[in-house]
Each structure stands twice: as structure tokens, then as C-alpha cells.
Design an enzyme around this catalytic site. Structure first.
Site, PDB file in Angstrom:
ATOM      1  N   HIS A 252      -9.440   0.961   5.074  1.00 49.70           N
ATOM      2  CA  HIS A 252      -8.144   1.148   5.728  1.00 49.70           C
ATOM      3  C   HIS A 252      -8.328   2.042   6.953  1.00 49.70           C
ATOM      4  O   HIS A 252      -9.150   2.953   6.954  1.00 49.70           O
ATOM      5  CB  HIS A 252      -7.136   1.769   4.754  1.00 49.70           C
ATOM      6  CG  HIS A 252      -5.744   1.747   5.294  1.00 49.70           C
ATOM      7  ND1 HIS A 252      -5.279   2.682   6.194  1.00 49.70           N
ATOM      8  CD2 HIS A 252      -4.732   0.863   5.102  1.00 49.70           C
ATOM      9  CE1 HIS A 252      -4.033   2.376   6.515  1.00 49.70           C
ATOM     10  NE2 HIS A 252      -3.676   1.279   5.876  1.00 49.70           N
TER      11      HIS A 252
ATOM     12  N   GLY B  10       2.779   2.276  10.963  1.00 48.61           N
ATOM     13  CA  GLY B  10       3.715   3.391  10.824  1.00 48.61           C
ATOM     14  C   GLY B  10       4.428   3.746  12.118  1.00 48.61           C
ATOM     15  O   GLY B  10       5.069   4.787  12.214  1.00 48.61           O
TER      16      GLY B  10
ATOM     17  N   GLU C  40      -6.743   4.452   7.998  1.00 49.77           N
ATOM     18  CA  GLU C  40      -6.613   5.900   7.731  1.00 49.77           C
ATOM     19  C   GLU C  40      -7.903   6.452   7.125  1.00 49.77           C
ATOM     20  O   GLU C  40      -8.256   7.606   7.358  1.00 49.77           O
ATOM     21  CB  GLU C  40      -5.382   6.141   6.845  1.00 49.77           C
ATOM     22  CG  GLU C  40      -4.100   5.920   7.652  1.00 49.77           C
ATOM     23  CD  GLU C  40      -2.945   5.306   6.892  1.00 49.77           C
ATOM     24  OE1 GLU C  40      -2.918   5.380   5.650  1.00 49.77           O
ATOM     25  OE2 GLU C  40      -2.046   4.733   7.560  1.00 49.77           O
TER      26      GLU C  40
ATOM     27  N   LYS D 238       0.187   4.240  -0.175  1.00 48.81           N
ATOM     28  CA  LYS D 238      -0.426   5.419   0.466  1.00 48.81           C
ATOM     29  C   LYS D 238      -0.223   6.668  -0.396  1.00 48.81           C
ATOM     30  O   LYS D 238      -0.212   6.564  -1.618  1.00 48.81           O
ATOM     31  CB  LYS D 238       0.107   5.565   1.897  1.00 48.81           C
ATOM     32  CG  LYS D 238      -0.126   4.283   2.714  1.00 48.81           C
ATOM     33  CD  LYS D 238       0.052   4.452   4.187  1.00 48.81           C
ATOM     34  CE  LYS D 238      -0.204   3.111   4.881  1.00 48.81           C
ATOM     35  NZ  LYS D 238      -0.074   3.194   6.333  1.00 48.81           N
TER      36      LYS D 238
ATOM     37  N   GLU E 201      -5.053  -5.026  10.579  1.00 49.88           N
ATOM     38  CA  GLU E 201      -4.048  -3.986  10.811  1.00 49.88           C
ATOM     39  C   GLU E 201      -4.351  -3.286  12.131  1.00 49.88           C
ATOM     40  O   GLU E 201      -5.163  -2.362  12.165  1.00 49.88           O
ATOM     41  CB  GLU E 201      -4.065  -2.965   9.666  1.00 49.88           C
ATOM     42  CG  GLU E 201      -3.768  -3.557   8.303  1.00 49.88           C
ATOM     43  CD  GLU E 201      -3.220  -2.500   7.337  1.00 49.88           C
ATOM     44  OE1 GLU E 201      -2.131  -2.732   6.800  1.00 49.88           O
ATOM     45  OE2 GLU E 201      -3.862  -1.461   7.137  1.00 49.88           O
TER      46      GLU E 201
ATOM     47  N   ASN F 275       0.884  -1.172   0.000  1.00 43.58           N
ATOM     48  CA  ASN F 275       0.000   0.000   0.000  1.00 43.58           C
ATOM     49  C   ASN F 275       0.918   1.218   0.000  1.00 43.58           C
ATOM     50  O   ASN F 275       1.536   1.525   1.012  1.00 43.58           O
ATOM     51  CB  ASN F 275      -0.888  -0.036   1.248  1.00 43.58           C
ATOM     52  CG  ASN F 275      -1.706   1.230   1.423  1.00 43.58           C
ATOM     53  OD1 ASN F 275      -1.713   2.105   0.559  1.00 43.58           O
ATOM     54  ND2 ASN F 275      -2.394   1.336   2.550  1.00 43.58           N
TER      55      ASN F 275
ATOM     56  N   SER G 143       3.736  -2.131  10.394  1.00 42.72           N
ATOM     57  CA  SER G 143       5.188  -2.201  10.571  1.00 42.72           C
ATOM     58  C   SER G 143       5.793  -3.555  10.177  1.00 42.72           C
ATOM     59  O   SER G 143       6.694  -4.047  10.855  1.00 42.72           O
ATOM     60  CB  SER G 143       5.570  -1.821  12.007  1.00 42.72           C
ATOM     61  OG  SER G 143       5.171  -0.482  12.278  1.00 42.72           O
TER      62      SER G 143
HETATM   63  P1  13P Z   1       3.176   0.380   7.817  1.00 44.14           P
HETATM   64  O1  13P Z   1       3.738  -0.850   7.168  1.00 44.14           O
HETATM   65  O2  13P Z   1       3.888   1.647   7.365  1.00 44.14           O
HETATM   66  O3  13P Z   1       3.058   0.258   9.301  1.00 44.14           O
HETATM   67  O4  13P Z   1       1.689   0.553   7.233  1.00 44.14           O
HETATM   68  C1  13P Z   1       0.813  -0.531   7.314  1.00 44.14           C
HETATM   69  C2  13P Z   1      -0.404  -0.197   6.538  1.00 44.14           C
HETATM   70  O5  13P Z   1      -1.191   0.649   6.934  1.00 44.14           O
HETATM   71  C3  13P Z   1      -0.623  -0.883   5.264  1.00 44.14           C
HETATM   72  O6  13P Z   1      -1.906  -0.666   4.779  1.00 44.14           O
END
Ligand code: 13P
Length: 250
Positions: free
Chosen positions: A95, A173, A97, A12, A167, A10, A213
Site C-alpha cells: 500500500h 484520501g 502508505e 486502515k 491507487e 481497507n 477517493s
Molecule cells: P481513500 O478511499 O480514503 O482515498 O483511500 C484509498 C486507499 O488507500 C485504499 O487502500
């Protein structure tokens, strides 16, 4: 039950077209002998660029969201029809976010899930608890609600195009990963929830990715767990140097 592994990136809200092309080309060349299922999900503006590079390879093309309607007066939104036109195969929905920054609720996410499936896409439905929910002992309840409501009205015949990504929000992150044991326990629980909805056979088949992560140095331990069928990778997906070792974990 042996399930295939599915490693998804992803991207982002990162990269220009030139940077996306560079990464996509590196992934195509370095993953061509990869044994698992792969996905790259760039921003909408990068999809056409990446599509031209991954077409006909073992890397699927993904989008990070879609509108809940196919067309009309929806300023700023992108439709499943437009994504299909670009060759998108998979849409990431729900997601954290989208849920927490943009306040998407389970009903909206469910509408998108059903629309994407109706138009032939594979869907990665993301679920996961906040830190305060985990600390309050509510991780399972949150994941159950998000799974049940996200899949409401989804027919069993479409379930082979649904992937669930667990997740935990506190691990995204942050550099904090759920331990393989904790992640596996939630994956097992989500599989049980799918079993209650669709029966044991479907529960055994569904792929559940872990996200939060995931890095080259923790991927193998996570993937070794019975119920972890792949990864949804954020930060480490932005460079071939970190995504490829995850994608080829040993
Ligand atoms: P990270 O791998 O940066 O923690 O992000 C995970 C994520 O949100 C993937 O959709």
C-alpha cells in the site's frame, strides 16, 4: 473477457473492537444479497472480532500487511502464520502508505508477496504513482516497475491469487479521483505489463482494482470501464452507509 468485480474495504488504522463489530455486522446483513466479491481488511487487533462476524458469509477477511518472515525476532511485526490462525484469507501488500510513510521498497514488498502466496493467501498488490511522478509523465513507468518488481519470482500458477490495486497516491484520501478514462488507461497498461510477464490469457484474467477517493457517487462510472474490476476503498469503507452503495454499484 468478463471478470468478476471485487470491492474491498481497507479500514486502515481506524476503529475499536466494538466499532469494528458494528460495521462488520452491518456489512454482513446489507451485503448478503450482494453479487460481487467483497473483502473487509481491519487492523490486526480487530481481525479476531471481525473474523467471528464474517465467517461463513460472502465477505472475505483481509489484513493490511504482514511481516516478510514467518517467525522470529521481529518486534512489532505480524506473521502470515498468525494471520492464517485468525482465518485471514487476503493480505493487502505494498500500500502507498507502507511504501511512502514506512519506506517499504519493491524488494521487501516482493518478499512479502511471495511469502503470503506460499502460505496460501490471496494478495492485493498495490501500485501507483505520486503526483510529481504523474506530472513528470512517469505514471506508467512507476506502475510498471512496481508491478514487475512486486511480482518477481511469482509463478504463473499462483497468479489467480493475485489482485492488483492501482491507487494513484495523489487520489488517496484527497477527494480527487482519477477520471474513469485516466484510471482505465493505467489499468489497461498494467494489464499489458502482466501480459508481457505471464501471457495474454493471464492478463485477461487478472483483477485490477482502482483505489483513491472511491465514493458512492463515482463508483459506477469507474466500474463501467473495461479494465476496472473493482475498488479498494479507504474512507468510504468506514461506514456501511457509504461502503454498501459502492459494493452494490449499479
Ligand atoms: P481513500 O478511499 O480514503 O482515498 O483511500 C484509498 C486507499 O488507500 C485504499 O487502500
Amino acid at each position: 473477457m468478463s471478470r468478476p468485480y471485487y470491492i474491498a474495504g481497507n479500514w486502515k488504522m481506524h476503529k475499536t473492537r466494538a466499532e469494528a463489530a458494528e460495521l462488520a455486522k452491518a456489512l454482513v446483513s446489507q451485503l448478503k444479497d450482494g453479487k460481487h466479491k467483497y473483502l473487509a481488511a481491519p487492523s490486526f487487533t480487530l481481525i479476531e472480532t471481525v473474523a467471528a462476524i464474517v465467517k461463513g458469509t460472502n465477505i472475505r477477511l483481509g489484513a493490511q500487511d504482514c511481516a516478510p518472515e514467518t517467525e522470529g525476532a521481529h518486534t512489532g511485526e505480524v506473521s502470515v502464520l498468525q494471520l492464517k490462525d485468525l482465518g485471514v484469507q487476503t493480505i493487502i501488500l505494498g500500500h502507498s502508505e507502507r511504501r511512502h510513510i514506512y519506506k517499504e521498497d519493491d524488494a521487501l514488498i516482493n518478499k512479502k508477496v511471495k511469502l503470503a502466496l506460499q502460505h496460501g493467501f490471496e494478495v492485493i498488490l498495490c501500485v501507483g504513482e505520486l503526483l510529481e511522478e504523474r506530472e513528470a509523465g512517469k505514471a506508467e513507468a512507476v506502475c510498471e516497475t512496481q508491478t514487475v518488481k512486486g511480482l518477481e519470482g511469482v509463478a504463473a500458477k499462483d497468479l489467480d491469487r493475485v489482485v492488483i490495486a492501482y491507487e494513484p497516491v495523489w487520489a488517496i484520501g484527497t477527494g480527487k479521483t482519477a477520471t474513469p478514462e485516466d484510471a482505465d488507461a493505467i489499468h489497461a497498461f498494467i494489464r499489458k505489463v502482466v501480459g508481457k510477464l505471464y501471457g495474454q490469457e493471464e492478463a485477461d484474467k487478472i483483477l485490477i482494482q482502482y483505489g483513491g477517493s472511491v465514493k458512492p457517487d463515482n463508483a459506477a462510472q469507474l466500474m463501467a470501464k473495461e479494465n476496472i474490476d473493482g475498488a479498494l476503498v479507504g474512507g468510504a469503507a468506514l461506514k456501511a452507509d457509504s461502503f454498501v452503495p459502492i459494493a452494490k454499484f449499479a
